[in-house]
Design a protein around this motif. Structure first.
Motif, PDB file in Angstrom:
ATOM      1  N   SER A  79    -100.016 166.357  74.293  1.00  0.00           N
ATOM      2  CA  SER A  79     -98.824 167.088  73.870  1.00  0.00           C
ATOM      3  C   SER A  79     -97.829 166.124  73.233  1.00  0.00           C
ATOM      4  CB  SER A  79     -98.186 167.791  75.066  1.00  0.00           C
ATOM      5  OG  SER A  79     -96.999 168.451  74.670  1.00  0.00           O
ATOM      6  N   ALA A  80     -97.198 166.583  72.163  1.00  0.00           N
ATOM      7  CA  ALA A  80     -96.238 165.743  71.435  1.00  0.00           C
ATOM      8  C   ALA A  80     -94.957 165.504  72.218  1.00  0.00           C
ATOM      9  CB  ALA A  80     -95.905 166.388  70.087  1.00  0.00           C
ATOM     10  N   THR A  81     -94.745 166.234  73.304  1.00  0.00           N
ATOM     11  CA  THR A  81     -93.490 166.124  74.051  1.00  0.00           C
ATOM     12  C   THR A  81     -93.629 165.308  75.341  1.00  0.00           C
ATOM     13  OG1 THR A  81     -93.944 168.215  75.186  1.00  0.00           O
ATOM     14  CG2 THR A  81     -92.669 168.331  73.144  1.00  0.00           C
ATOM     15  N   ASP A 112     -99.458 177.752  68.470  1.00  0.00           N
ATOM     16  CA  ASP A 112     -98.293 177.094  67.869  1.00  0.00           C
ATOM     17  C   ASP A 112     -98.064 175.766  68.582  1.00  0.00           C
ATOM     18  OD1 ASP A 112     -95.867 176.273  66.879  1.00  0.00           O
ATOM     19  OD2 ASP A 112     -94.705 177.939  67.700  1.00  0.00           O
ATOM     20  N   LEU A 113     -98.340 174.649  67.890  1.00  0.00           N
ATOM     21  CA  LEU A 113     -98.187 173.319  68.481  1.00  0.00           C
ATOM     22  C   LEU A 113     -96.989 172.587  67.887  1.00  0.00           C
ATOM     23  CD1 LEU A 113    -101.931 172.175  68.516  1.00  0.00           C
ATOM     24  CD2 LEU A 113    -100.721 173.673  70.106  1.00  0.00           C
ATOM     25  N   SER A 114     -96.046 173.317  67.318  1.00  0.00           N
ATOM     26  CA  SER A 114     -94.902 172.700  66.651  1.00  0.00           C
ATOM     27  C   SER A 114     -94.033 171.900  67.606  1.00  0.00           C
ATOM     28  CB  SER A 114     -94.057 173.768  65.953  1.00  0.00           C
ATOM     29  OG  SER A 114     -93.564 174.706  66.897  1.00  0.00           O
ATOM     30  N   GLN A 115     -93.999 172.280  68.871  1.00  0.00           N
ATOM     31  CA  GLN A 115     -93.253 171.544  69.891  1.00  0.00           C
ATOM     32  C   GLN A 115     -94.223 171.076  70.978  1.00  0.00           C
ATOM     33  OE1 GLN A 115     -89.688 173.716  71.170  1.00  0.00           O
ATOM     34  NE2 GLN A 115     -89.754 174.848  69.252  1.00  0.00           N
ATOM     35  N   GLY A 116     -95.326 170.531  70.512  1.00  0.00           N
ATOM     36  CA  GLY A 116     -96.378 170.142  71.442  1.00  0.00           C
ATOM     37  C   GLY A 116     -96.943 171.359  72.147  1.00  0.00           C
ATOM     38  N   CYS A 117     -97.413 171.154  73.359  1.00  0.00           N
ATOM     39  CA  CYS A 117     -98.017 172.262  74.112  1.00  0.00           C
ATOM     40  C   CYS A 117     -96.974 173.219  74.668  1.00  0.00           C
ATOM     41  CB  CYS A 117     -98.870 171.707  75.248  1.00  0.00           C
ATOM     42  SG  CYS A 117    -100.146 170.543  74.695  1.00  0.00           S
ATOM     43  N   ASP A 118     -95.694 172.833  74.629  1.00  0.00           N
ATOM     44  CA  ASP A 118     -94.643 173.693  75.176  1.00  0.00           C
ATOM     45  C   ASP A 118     -94.437 174.967  74.354  1.00  0.00           C
ATOM     46  OD1 ASP A 118     -94.265 171.804  77.133  1.00  0.00           O
ATOM     47  OD2 ASP A 118     -92.595 170.825  76.113  1.00  0.00           O
ATOM     48  N   SER A 119     -94.848 174.952  73.075  1.00  0.00           N
ATOM     49  CA  SER A 119     -94.626 176.119  72.216  1.00  0.00           C
ATOM     50  C   SER A 119     -95.822 177.068  72.176  1.00  0.00           C
ATOM     51  CB  SER A 119     -94.278 175.667  70.796  1.00  0.00           C
ATOM     52  OG  SER A 119     -95.237 174.759  70.294  1.00  0.00           O
ATOM     53  N   THR A 120     -96.803 176.855  73.058  1.00  0.00           N
ATOM     54  CA  THR A 120     -97.972 177.749  73.082  1.00  0.00           C
ATOM     55  C   THR A 120     -97.723 179.024  73.877  1.00  0.00           C
ATOM     56  OG1 THR A 120     -98.904 176.605  75.001  1.00  0.00           O
ATOM     57  CG2 THR A 120     -99.591 175.832  72.823  1.00  0.00           C
ATOM     58  N   GLY A 121     -96.530 179.130  74.480  1.00  0.00           N
ATOM     59  CA  GLY A 121     -96.185 180.355  75.189  1.00  0.00           C
ATOM     60  C   GLY A 121     -96.831 180.463  76.558  1.00  0.00           C
TER      61      GLY A 121
END
Length: 319
Positions: A147-149, A199-208
């Motif tokens: 994850s990017a975050t 959606d990986l725009s905010q790492g794995c946190d944006s996958t819902g």
């Protein structure tokens, strides 16, 4: 606000001469093409205009099927990206008005649009696969990345998850090969689930949240794959009879697979979070499920068989 120029049709190229015989294509996006990531609610979802996604058509594809695919692929991504471009431009042009009138509902409506376009994309891909070879099994690949975050001290998990469904309606099979887990005593486990958005725009946190099309409690979700034992910092596992599907209205294609830092309590934790996500902890790594051909699965199956053979030989020597 200046609009982004988006290429509506990325070129389709052969990966190399050796893969020409197996019918392997690669879609590439030129500079200034579809956005590589979603940074604001006004931009397009990343996976809908993928850069570098691989589509395998299999070794038995006939020339007429290739011609049919070339014609169809010119229309499908262009139509999809064009529609999304119009929506994105409309949102960008009236951003201030939208924020004033809709407030906190803006993000929810964009996520609804994301979900609807995902369903359209899934249906188009499934129809195309059926047109090429209606009797072929469906395959999918998911390349797991950290994850990017994540903070610096968190483990960097990466690897591959492969899926195979022999026919529509059949139960799913999967290979999980992940590495990068911390050196802990063998027997520790990590949870792996399918989440709603690719959606990986905010790492794995944006996958819902967990993908839960039937609105049931955890662990009844189709992508609740449960816990995976970690040995020597790795997960290497084949599983069958999974409830998820690559076809139909509840397909997991285009959605995210998420690797968690903790163990899934399987709904027995005694709180609300347990019935939603199993209290599985932080999201360490993730990927987006994409349809592919049989090549990666065949390679992994052979590697898995050789691995089992080496293990048996090692056990025999130990005895």
């Amino acid at each position: 606000m200046q609009d982004k120029a988006i290429a509506l049709q990325p070129p389709l190229t052969w990966m190399d001469d050796s893969q020409r015989e197996t019918g392997m294509f690669q879609v590439t996006t030129p500079p200034g093409g579809c956005p590589a990531q979603t940074q604001t609610a006004r931009e397009l979802p990343a996976f809908l205009c993928p850069a570098g996604e691989v589509l395998l058509l299999g070794s038995q594809v006939r020339e007429r099927s290739l011609k049919s695919w070339r014609g169809a692929r010119l229309a499908m991504p262009a139509l999809l990206c064009a529609s999304l471009l119009l929506v994105a431009c409309a949102l960008a042009a009236s951003a201030d008005q939208v924020q004033q009138q809709m407030g906190s509902n803006t993000e929810e409506q964009i996520r609804d649009m994301h979900a609807k376009v995902t369903e359209i994309w899934q249906e188009m891909m499934q129809r195309q696969a059926a047109a090429i070879d209606p009797d072929a099994a469906l395959h999918a690949v998911c390349r797991v990345l950290p994850s990017a975050t994540l903070e610096a001290e968190q483990p960097r998990v990466s690897g591959l998850v492969l899926f195979r469904q022999l026919r529509p309606g059949a139960l799913l099979e999967a290979f999980f090969h992940l590495e990068g887990f911390p050196n802990e005593p063998n027997g520790t486990s990590r949870a792996i689930h399918v989440h709603q958005f690719g959606d990986l725009s905010q790492g794995c946190d944006s996958t819902g949240p967990h993908y839960n099309p039937m609105s049931v409690l955890h662990p009844q979700h189709p992508g609740d794959f449960g816990n995976f034992a970690v040995r020597d910092g790795q997960v290497w596992k084949y599983r069958s009879n999974l409830a998820a599907s690559l076809t139909g209205p509840h397909s997991i294609a285009g959605r995210a697979v998420v690797v968690h830092a903790g163990e899934d309590d399987l709904g027995r934790g005694g709180n609300q979070a347990s019935l939603e996500n199993g209290n599985a902890g932080r999201r360490l790594a993730c990927c987006v499920v994409g349809l592919c051909g049989p090549g990666p699965w065949a390679h992994q199956a052979q590697e898995n068989a050789e691995r089992k053979k080496r293990r048996r030989e090692s056990e025999c020597k130990a005895v």
